[in-house]
Enzyme design. Structure first.
Site, PDB file in Angstrom:
ATOM      1  N   LYS A 187       0.845  -1.202   0.000  1.00 45.67           N
ATOM      2  CA  LYS A 187       0.000   0.000   0.000  1.00 45.67           C
ATOM      3  C   LYS A 187       0.883   1.256   0.000  1.00 45.67           C
ATOM      4  O   LYS A 187       0.602   2.221  -0.717  1.00 45.67           O
ATOM      5  CB  LYS A 187      -0.939  -0.008   1.219  1.00 45.67           C
ATOM      6  CG  LYS A 187      -2.063  -1.044   1.079  1.00 45.67           C
ATOM      7  CD  LYS A 187      -2.870  -1.262   2.350  1.00 45.67           C
ATOM      8  CE  LYS A 187      -3.873  -2.405   2.137  1.00 45.67           C
ATOM      9  NZ  LYS A 187      -4.661  -2.729   3.344  1.00 45.67           N
ATOM     10  N   GLN A 218      -4.907  -1.706   9.565  1.00 47.82           N
ATOM     11  CA  GLN A 218      -4.815  -3.022   8.917  1.00 47.82           C
ATOM     12  C   GLN A 218      -5.399  -4.103   9.827  1.00 47.82           C
ATOM     13  O   GLN A 218      -5.074  -4.180  11.019  1.00 47.82           O
ATOM     14  CB  GLN A 218      -3.343  -3.324   8.573  1.00 47.82           C
ATOM     15  CG  GLN A 218      -3.124  -4.593   7.769  1.00 47.82           C
ATOM     16  CD  GLN A 218      -3.716  -4.559   6.364  1.00 47.82           C
ATOM     17  OE1 GLN A 218      -3.868  -3.505   5.749  1.00 47.82           O
ATOM     18  NE2 GLN A 218      -4.077  -5.720   5.847  1.00 47.82           N
ATOM     19  N   ASP A 230     -11.168   2.575   3.777  1.00 51.24           N
ATOM     20  CA  ASP A 230     -11.433   1.126   3.716  1.00 51.24           C
ATOM     21  C   ASP A 230     -12.920   0.839   3.482  1.00 51.24           C
ATOM     22  O   ASP A 230     -13.286  -0.276   3.111  1.00 51.24           O
ATOM     23  CB  ASP A 230     -11.049   0.470   5.055  1.00 51.24           C
ATOM     24  CG  ASP A 230      -9.715  -0.259   4.995  1.00 51.24           C
ATOM     25  OD1 ASP A 230      -9.315  -0.665   3.890  1.00 51.24           O
ATOM     26  OD2 ASP A 230      -9.089  -0.416   6.060  1.00 51.24           O
TER      27      ASP A 230
END
Ligand code: GUN
Length: 292
Positions: A52, A96, A119
């Site tokens: 990422k 995460q 997200d």
């Protein structure tokens, strides 16, 4: 059979994003900024976050990685989320997953400002997505939808079977495939308790496999000419690799691919598109496309 090249598609989209960022910055605008919070040292999570950060560089974004050890408290993590919510330079951020057992994942997700929730995990974004309002959409389902559109794969009116019902992939994927403005397909969700799963799959024009079980989808479950999307990325031991493992999809590729009209490989299929969608969401956050 045509292989769907997620790596090349993601590269093309990231190049488009980079061009747009160049223009924004040239016009005196702010460089988009993504922050990522990583807890512990899980190999998979380390790799995803590293990729990422690399994608941010490719897109011309600023990125910040915030690390905590496994023993971080829920309170410390909530304080970090609060700081990022308030940080005016940060356009969007992710925590995460998975998080260690002693931390309530849902509590962390709910603490994220939905306007920075790139997200798409916050209930406000999930709810808005489910009624077709503009919002951040979970990166993996959005990446899959983008791939299907990129390859001009007919979805409207088709029978789509989604294998798996996770909050991150299965549920939002089924929602997107069902909605008129996205897939417009007839959707069935199958999971570990489903009876007649094989028969459901055999009738499907599109199968999206997100069960996390290596080689779960076999040739006898797939109709001739079906489109098969493989979301699986299980690490299986492989002594011939330097890393000692390889990524194994949910689809037994050698067996299934001859029957397909289109299929995604693992790696190089859905994975790169997930990261590319996160970049799209971050750009949208920076441009305040969904929320002021
Ligand atoms: N873990 C697995 N997939 C994801 C994702 O898309 N976002 C975050 N934050 N964690 C994940």
């Amino acid at each position: 059979m045509q292989l769907i090249d997620g790596k090349a598609t993601a590269a093309a989209i990231k190049a488009e994003i980079a061009e747009e960022v160049k223009t924004i910055v040239a016009q005196g605008g702010k460089q988009p900024h993504l922050a990522a919070v990583l807890v512990g040292h899980d190999g998979g999570s380390e790799t995803y976050v590293k990729n990422k950060v690399k994608a941010c560089e490719q897109c011309g974004f600023k990125s910040t990685l915030i690390r905590f050890e496994d023993d971080v408290t829920e309170e410390e993590l909530l304080q970090c989320v609060d700081r990022l919510n308030k940080d005016e330079d940060v356009d969007g951020f992710i925590v995460q997953l998975p998080l260690p057992e002693h931390i309530d994942e849902q509590k962390i997700i709910m603490a994220v400002d939905y306007k920075k929730d790139v997200d798409g995990f916050h209930p406000i974004n999930v709810g808005r997505m489910s009624i077709g309002l503009p919002c951040f959409i979970s990166a993996t389902p959005l990446g899959i939808l983008t791939l299907l559109q990129y390859y001009n794969i007919e979805m409207s009116g088709k029978k789509c079977v989604v294998l798996g019902r996770s909050n991150i992939v299965g549920k939002p994927m089924a929602q997107l495939m069902m909605q008129k403005q996205y897939g417009d397909a007839t959707v069935t969700i199958c999971h570990s308790s489903s009876k007649g799963l094989k028969d459901e799959c055999r009738q499907a024009d599109i199968i999206i496999a997100a069960v996390g079980k290596p080689d779960f989808v076999r040739a006898d479950m797939v109709k001739e000419g079906a489109v098969v999307i493989d979301v699986g990325t299980t690490r299986v031991p492989d002594a011939s690799r330097k890393s000692g493992f390889r990524l194994n999809g949910d689809v037994k590729f050698d067996e299934v691919s001859p029957k397909c009209s289109y299929i995604t490989p693992v790696p190089g299929g859905v994975g790169p598109m997930t990261i590319c969608s996160l970049m799209k969401n971050t750009l949208a956050a920076a441009k305040k496309e969904y929320y002021k």
